[in-house]
Design a protein around this motif. Structure first.
Motif, PDB file in Angstrom:
ATOM      1  N   GLY A  71       4.087 105.687  16.677  1.00 27.36           N
ATOM      2  CA  GLY A  71       4.228 107.233  16.098  1.00 27.36           C
ATOM      3  C   GLY A  71       3.409 107.071  14.823  1.00 27.36           C
ATOM      4  N   TYR A  72       3.326 106.215  13.946  1.00 19.42           N
ATOM      5  CA  TYR A  72       2.646 106.284  12.943  1.00 19.42           C
ATOM      6  C   TYR A  72       1.139 106.200  12.986  1.00 19.42           C
ATOM      7  CZ  TYR A  72       6.399 106.084   9.354  1.00 19.42           C
ATOM      8  OH  TYR A  72       7.348 106.263   8.315  1.00 19.42           O
ATOM      9  N   LEU A  73       0.545 105.287  13.732  1.00 13.98           N
ATOM     10  CA  LEU A  73      -0.659 105.216  14.162  1.00 13.98           C
ATOM     11  C   LEU A  73      -1.332 106.322  14.807  1.00 13.98           C
ATOM     12  CD1 LEU A  73      -0.808 101.360  15.280  1.00 13.98           C
ATOM     13  CD2 LEU A  73      -1.558 102.361  13.156  1.00 13.98           C
ATOM     14  N   ILE A  74      -0.797 106.964  15.764  1.00 12.83           N
ATOM     15  CA  ILE A  74      -1.270 108.266  16.202  1.00 12.83           C
ATOM     16  C   ILE A  74      -1.494 109.212  15.437  1.00 12.83           C
ATOM     17  CG2 ILE A  74       0.866 109.515  17.152  1.00 12.83           C
ATOM     18  CD1 ILE A  74      -0.623 109.466  20.004  1.00 12.83           C
ATOM     19  N   VAL A  75      -0.860 109.414  14.244  1.00 12.95           N
ATOM     20  CA  VAL A  75      -0.781 110.404  13.047  1.00 12.95           C
ATOM     21  C   VAL A  75      -1.919 109.893  12.061  1.00 12.95           C
ATOM     22  CG1 VAL A  75       0.151 111.831  11.192  1.00 12.95           C
ATOM     23  CG2 VAL A  75       1.484 111.275  13.608  1.00 12.95           C
ATOM     24  N   LEU A  94      14.817  95.797  19.152  1.00 10.29           N
ATOM     25  CA  LEU A  94      13.538  95.599  18.844  1.00 10.29           C
ATOM     26  C   LEU A  94      12.253  96.387  19.574  1.00 10.29           C
ATOM     27  CD1 LEU A  94      13.715  91.756  18.566  1.00 10.29           C
ATOM     28  CD2 LEU A  94      13.103  93.157  16.621  1.00 10.29           C
ATOM     29  N   PRO A  95      12.593  96.890  20.659  1.00 11.37           N
ATOM     30  CA  PRO A  95      11.432  97.776  21.035  1.00 11.37           C
ATOM     31  C   PRO A  95      11.427  99.124  20.370  1.00 11.37           C
ATOM     32  CG  PRO A  95      12.859  96.961  23.028  1.00 11.37           C
ATOM     33  CD  PRO A  95      13.511  96.627  21.777  1.00 11.37           C
ATOM     34  N   LEU A  96      12.582  99.529  19.524  1.00 12.56           N
ATOM     35  CA  LEU A  96      12.212 100.678  18.835  1.00 12.56           C
ATOM     36  C   LEU A  96      11.123 100.535  17.686  1.00 12.56           C
ATOM     37  CD1 LEU A  96      15.997 101.533  17.962  1.00 12.56           C
ATOM     38  CD2 LEU A  96      14.642 102.527  19.941  1.00 12.56           C
ATOM     39  N   LEU A  97      10.777  99.297  17.475  1.00  9.83           N
ATOM     40  CA  LEU A  97       9.696  99.296  16.454  1.00  9.83           C
ATOM     41  C   LEU A  97       8.567  99.785  17.075  1.00  9.83           C
ATOM     42  CD1 LEU A  97      10.611  95.740  14.874  1.00  9.83           C
ATOM     43  CD2 LEU A  97      10.949  97.920  13.828  1.00  9.83           C
ATOM     44  N   LEU A  98       8.178  99.488  18.338  1.00 10.23           N
ATOM     45  CA  LEU A  98       7.144  99.831  19.089  1.00 10.23           C
ATOM     46  C   LEU A  98       6.697 101.552  18.930  1.00 10.23           C
ATOM     47  CD1 LEU A  98       6.781  97.910  22.445  1.00 10.23           C
ATOM     48  CD2 LEU A  98       5.225  97.577  20.217  1.00 10.23           C
ATOM     49  N   GLY A  99       8.022 102.063  19.219  1.00 14.61           N
ATOM     50  CA  GLY A  99       7.804 103.696  18.870  1.00 14.61           C
ATOM     51  C   GLY A  99       7.563 103.852  17.519  1.00 14.61           C
ATOM     52  N   THR A 122      16.641 106.242   9.810  1.00 16.61           N
ATOM     53  CA  THR A 122      18.082 106.403  10.421  1.00 16.61           C
ATOM     54  C   THR A 122      18.142 106.256  11.804  1.00 16.61           C
ATOM     55  OG1 THR A 122      18.170 108.240   8.803  1.00 16.61           O
ATOM     56  CG2 THR A 122      19.646 108.212  10.367  1.00 16.61           C
ATOM     57  N   LEU A 123      17.176 106.726  12.568  1.00 17.60           N
ATOM     58  CA  LEU A 123      17.325 106.193  13.906  1.00 17.60           C
ATOM     59  C   LEU A 123      17.244 104.722  14.113  1.00 17.60           C
ATOM     60  CD1 LEU A 123      14.955 108.868  15.773  1.00 17.60           C
ATOM     61  CD2 LEU A 123      17.718 108.915  15.529  1.00 17.60           C
ATOM     62  N   LEU A 124      16.245 104.028  13.522  1.00 14.32           N
ATOM     63  CA  LEU A 124      16.312 102.586  13.798  1.00 14.32           C
ATOM     64  C   LEU A 124      17.826 101.756  13.267  1.00 14.32           C
ATOM     65  CD1 LEU A 124      12.882 101.623  12.027  1.00 14.32           C
ATOM     66  CD2 LEU A 124      13.503 101.637  14.453  1.00 14.32           C
ATOM     67  N   THR A 125      18.360 102.418  12.216  1.00 13.13           N
ATOM     68  CA  THR A 125      19.553 101.705  11.665  1.00 13.13           C
ATOM     69  C   THR A 125      20.761 102.202  12.835  1.00 13.13           C
ATOM     70  OG1 THR A 125      19.055 102.155   9.472  1.00 13.13           O
ATOM     71  CG2 THR A 125      21.246 101.649   9.995  1.00 13.13           C
ATOM     72  N   VAL A 126      20.969 103.509  13.318  1.00 15.58           N
ATOM     73  CA  VAL A 126      21.655 103.894  14.248  1.00 15.58           C
ATOM     74  C   VAL A 126      21.336 102.993  15.592  1.00 15.58           C
ATOM     75  CG1 VAL A 126      22.684 105.821  15.756  1.00 15.58           C
ATOM     76  CG2 VAL A 126      22.233 106.017  13.493  1.00 15.58           C
ATOM     77  N   VAL A 155      13.252 104.553  22.519  1.00 12.04           N
ATOM     78  CA  VAL A 155      11.757 104.535  21.902  1.00 12.04           C
ATOM     79  C   VAL A 155      11.122 105.516  21.737  1.00 12.04           C
ATOM     80  CG1 VAL A 155       9.659 103.381  22.275  1.00 12.04           C
ATOM     81  CG2 VAL A 155      11.572 101.853  22.764  1.00 12.04           C
ATOM     82  N   GLY A 156      11.187 106.579  22.834  1.00 11.31           N
ATOM     83  CA  GLY A 156      10.505 107.765  22.635  1.00 11.31           C
ATOM     84  C   GLY A 156      11.017 108.966  21.634  1.00 11.31           C
ATOM     85  N   GLN A 157      12.458 108.918  21.322  1.00 13.43           N
ATOM     86  CA  GLN A 157      12.702 109.413  20.116  1.00 13.43           C
ATOM     87  C   GLN A 157      12.429 108.908  18.705  1.00 13.43           C
ATOM     88  OE1 GLN A 157      17.055 108.990  20.940  1.00 13.43           O
ATOM     89  NE2 GLN A 157      17.178 111.255  21.373  1.00 13.43           N
ATOM     90  N   VAL A 158      12.317 107.645  18.740  1.00  9.65           N
ATOM     91  CA  VAL A 158      11.710 106.897  17.560  1.00  9.65           C
ATOM     92  C   VAL A 158      10.212 107.310  17.433  1.00  9.65           C
ATOM     93  CG1 VAL A 158      11.022 104.896  16.233  1.00  9.65           C
ATOM     94  CG2 VAL A 158      13.546 105.312  17.318  1.00  9.65           C
ATOM     95  N   PHE A 159       9.369 107.396  18.500  1.00  6.79           N
ATOM     96  CA  PHE A 159       7.999 107.699  18.589  1.00  6.79           C
ATOM     97  C   PHE A 159       7.631 109.143  17.944  1.00  6.79           C
ATOM     98  CE2 PHE A 159       4.628 109.607  21.017  1.00  6.79           C
ATOM     99  CZ  PHE A 159       3.377 108.989  20.630  1.00  6.79           C
ATOM    100  N   LEU A 160       8.757 109.878  18.611  1.00  7.51           N
ATOM    101  CA  LEU A 160       8.306 111.433  18.102  1.00  7.51           C
ATOM    102  C   LEU A 160       9.012 111.940  16.984  1.00  7.51           C
ATOM    103  CD1 LEU A 160       7.318 114.212  19.099  1.00  7.51           C
ATOM    104  CD2 LEU A 160       9.519 114.770  20.134  1.00  7.51           C
ATOM    105  N   THR A 161       9.886 111.373  16.613  1.00  6.33           N
ATOM    106  CA  THR A 161      10.463 111.330  15.126  1.00  6.33           C
ATOM    107  C   THR A 161       9.316 110.888  14.050  1.00  6.33           C
ATOM    108  OG1 THR A 161      12.626 111.258  16.121  1.00  6.33           O
ATOM    109  CG2 THR A 161      12.337 110.965  13.513  1.00  6.33           C
TER     110      THR A 161
END
Length: 193
Positions: free
Chosen positions: A46-50, A37-42, A22-26, A105-111
């Motif tokens: 985020g996935y890898l750190i978990v 595109l930088p949102l993909l880094l977040g 949802t955040l990527l789309t918005v 990017v930070g919001q996408v990362f934490l989410t």
């Protein structure tokens, strides 16, 4: 090398709408594809750190601890509810005021870190073992995350270009979706206890 179940299961999860997607789309609806595109880094970070610690260390530790799993879901639900409120507030601003900064990017990362998909991937789908043993699966996972996230950026950029859809409507629909998702997380958490 991961098998076809791994590919199907990862893609099924990543392409399912959720808070990160949802955040990527918005974000792409507000800023366009290239600027988002930088949102993909977040998302990937985020996935890898978990996923990495879960697949390499925590899988055995978390088995049989439903209260911990429920607590993690409630924390995720609170974060998603906060994002819903923030999107709703952004939609209330006048056109153009703050729209380009709606998703970071930070919001996408934490989410993504709080996304219930991450523990499912780390504990159920990803092979478990030392980092070097699971490195090929992690590499493939990274490619799949990037591909699926790009699909949601494309969707958002197309939605953002649709003349009948205002940014206000896009944010409010996304906020409502996030509230429903948050309620689902709380419901699933109470079922674990």
């Amino acid at each position: 090398m991961p098998d076809s179940f791994f590919l199907f299961a990862i893609l099924a999860l990543l392409l399912t709408p959720g808070p990160t997607n949802t955040l990527l789309t918005v974000g792409a609806a507000a800023r366009g594809f290239r600027e988002s595109l930088p949102l993909l880094l977040g998302e990937l970070s985020g996935y890898l750190i978990v996923v990495i610690p879960l697949a390499t260390i925590a899988a055995a530790f978390l088995e049989g601890r439903p209260i911990l799993a429920a607590g993690l879901r409630i924390v995720a639900a609170c974060w998603v509810l906060f994002l819903a409120a923030r999107l709703w507030l952004v939609s209330s601003k006048s056109a153009g005021e703050g729209d380009a900064k709606a998703v970071t990017v930070g919001q996408v990362f934490l989410t993504t870190m709080l996304n219930p998909k991450a523990p499912i991937i780390g504990l159920v789908i990803m092979p478990h073992g030392p980092l070097m043993e699971i490195a090929p699966a992690l590499g493939l996972f990274g490619l799949l995350v990037t591909g699926a996230g790009t699909c949601f950026l494309v969707l958002g950029s197309l939605v953002g270009q649709a003349p009948v859809l205002s940014p206000r409507l896009i944010y409010r629909v996304a906020a409502a979706f996030l509230v429903v998702f948050s309620l689902g997380l709380v419901s699933s958490a109470t079922g674990l206890i």
